[in-house]
Design an enzyme around this catalytic site. Structure first.
Site, mmCIF file in Angstrom:
data_model
loop_
_atom_site.group_PDB
_atom_site.id
_atom_site.type_symbol
_atom_site.label_atom_id
_atom_site.label_comp_id
_atom_site.label_asym_id
_atom_site.label_seq_id
_atom_site.Cartn_x
_atom_site.Cartn_y
_atom_site.Cartn_z
ATOM 1 C CG HIS A 29 -6.802 1.392 12.316
ATOM 2 N ND1 HIS A 29 -8.180 1.352 12.255
ATOM 3 C CD2 HIS A 29 -6.394 1.923 11.136
ATOM 4 C CE1 HIS A 29 -8.589 1.816 11.087
ATOM 5 N NE2 HIS A 29 -7.518 2.173 10.386
ATOM 6 C CG HIS A 209 -10.929 3.873 6.537
ATOM 7 N ND1 HIS A 209 -11.287 4.299 7.791
ATOM 8 C CD2 HIS A 209 -9.732 3.231 6.679
ATOM 9 C CE1 HIS A 209 -10.347 3.943 8.659
ATOM 10 N NE2 HIS A 209 -9.399 3.289 8.012
ATOM 11 C CD GLU A 212 -7.611 1.421 2.844
ATOM 12 O OE1 GLU A 212 -6.594 0.925 3.367
ATOM 13 O OE2 GLU A 212 -8.712 1.519 3.432
ATOM 14 C CG ASP A 291 -3.861 2.507 7.827
ATOM 15 O OD1 ASP A 291 -4.777 2.536 8.667
ATOM 16 O OD2 ASP A 291 -4.007 2.044 6.680
#
Length: 355
Positions: A29, A209, A212, A291
């Protein structure tokens, strides 16, 4: 390969070796690659009366969280510190440094514009800054970066549709597709099928995503309704044998981020119990990713070390995962072949791999 048949490496030797191995990172990100120094600078700009000690206290307050939703709030709090699109110049500078020190040769990064658009920023100006900096990184380092726009499930369907329309009106070669991030519990994948279909119809790639913070049903919806080409995280898939078989059959890669998953403690609470080992052994194309480096205190090289030292992957298996990082990317087949060949050349003859 059995770990007992290969030379065992200490941490420093391992990190020095893997820093030289070409790698891609495909779940990263942008706003989370920002450095602590940049955050401190932004805080002091917003609060001129703060000295460094007071700014550090504020950083400590922001970065105190214990679950995924708390992390998202912290993420939005950091985004709130940005004053204009020009601030992305600092973030891309931090990104460049991160890529270089981790030996990353190609990256696909998520950029999340929703909070900035809500501030009234011009999306075309944001894209212009993205493009300028991506070109600058490649010119200065040879590292290629491509961007996936997060349409964001956190703010609902209408926001996701708006983000897509803004992207379609501002297409650029450095932005290759969309991703679905944000709160998985509040934004089920099944709600965003039409957004993903429209994106693909315009030639954009689609990822999401899933698995998760929600069970395997989220991954099923992501592959069947969203038809995502890759799954971010996907760790809840470990509890559904049919889903694992389906991921293998469709060759849908998983963007695995072990430290992030251990932090959320939703499905795993220690590195040793992470299902990446099971996924790899079953034939899923797994990749390693960091991440959110600043938020979880981990970088890509750390994740390779964790896989080696804590989860038990052999060097040979980690070579395959490094190759997978390019195989699972959206670059062309010729480029993939060149990068994978470069992995082999960096690997062969290195003392660290000698038995």
């Amino acid at each position: 390969m059995e770990r007992t048949t290969e030379k065992q490496l200490g941490k420093e030797e391992f990190l020095n070796f893997f820093r030289k191995i070409p790698k891609a990172e495909i779940h990263l990100h942008l706003e989370a690659v920002i450095s602590r120094d940049t955050v401190r600078r932004f805080i002091r700009r917003r609060n001129p009366e703060f000295d460094d000690e007071r700014a550090e206290q504020e950083i400590g307050r922001i970065f105190t969280y214990s679950d995924l939703n708390g992390f998202i709030k912290a993420y939005l709090a950091v985004q709130d510190l940005y004053d204009s699109p020009a601030d992305f110049n600092d973030v891309f500078r931090d990104l460049r440094d991160y890529l270089v020190r981790n030996g990353i040769k190609y990256a696909e990064i998520f950029a999340a514009p929703s909070a900035f658009i809500k501030k009234g920023w011009d999306f075309s100006e944001i894209v212009s800054v993205y493009m300028k900096n991506v070109i600058k990184i490649e010119t200065e380092t040879g590292i290629k970066v491509r961007i996936l726009i997060d349409v964001s499930r956190t703010f609902g369907f209408e926001n996701a549709e708006k983000n897509l329309q803004l992207l379609l009106a501002n297409m650029t070669p450095v932005i290759i597709g969309i991703g679905l991030g944000g709160s998985e519990t509040n934004g089920p994948a099944r709600l965003f099928g039409s957004v993903f279909e429209k994106a693909r119809s315009r030639g954009l790639v689609t990822v999401a995503h899933a698995g998760e913070d929600v069970g395997p049903e989220s991954v099923w919806d992501t592959i069947n309704i969203l038809r995502a080409a890759r799954i971010g995280h996907g760790i809840s898939s470990a509890g559904d044998e049919k889903l694992i078989d389906e991921l293998v059959r469709r060759n849908i890669p998983l963007e695995v981020c072990p430290t992030s998953n251990v932090f959320t403690r939703k499905f795993v609470s220690t590195m040793k119990e992470h299902p990446i080992r099971k996924f790899f052994d079953r034939g899923i194309t797994v990749t390693l990713n960091s991440d959110d480096p600043l938020f979880f205190g981990v970088e890509l090289l750390d994740e390779y070390w964790n896989a080696y030292a804590e989860i038990g992957f052999s060097l040979a298996e980690l070579r395959k995962i490094a190759e997978n990082s390019f195989r699972a990317s959206f670059i062309g087949d010729d480029e993939k072949a060149k990068f994978i060949d470069a992995v082999g050349k960096a690997w062969d003859g290195n003392p660290a791999t000698a038995r």
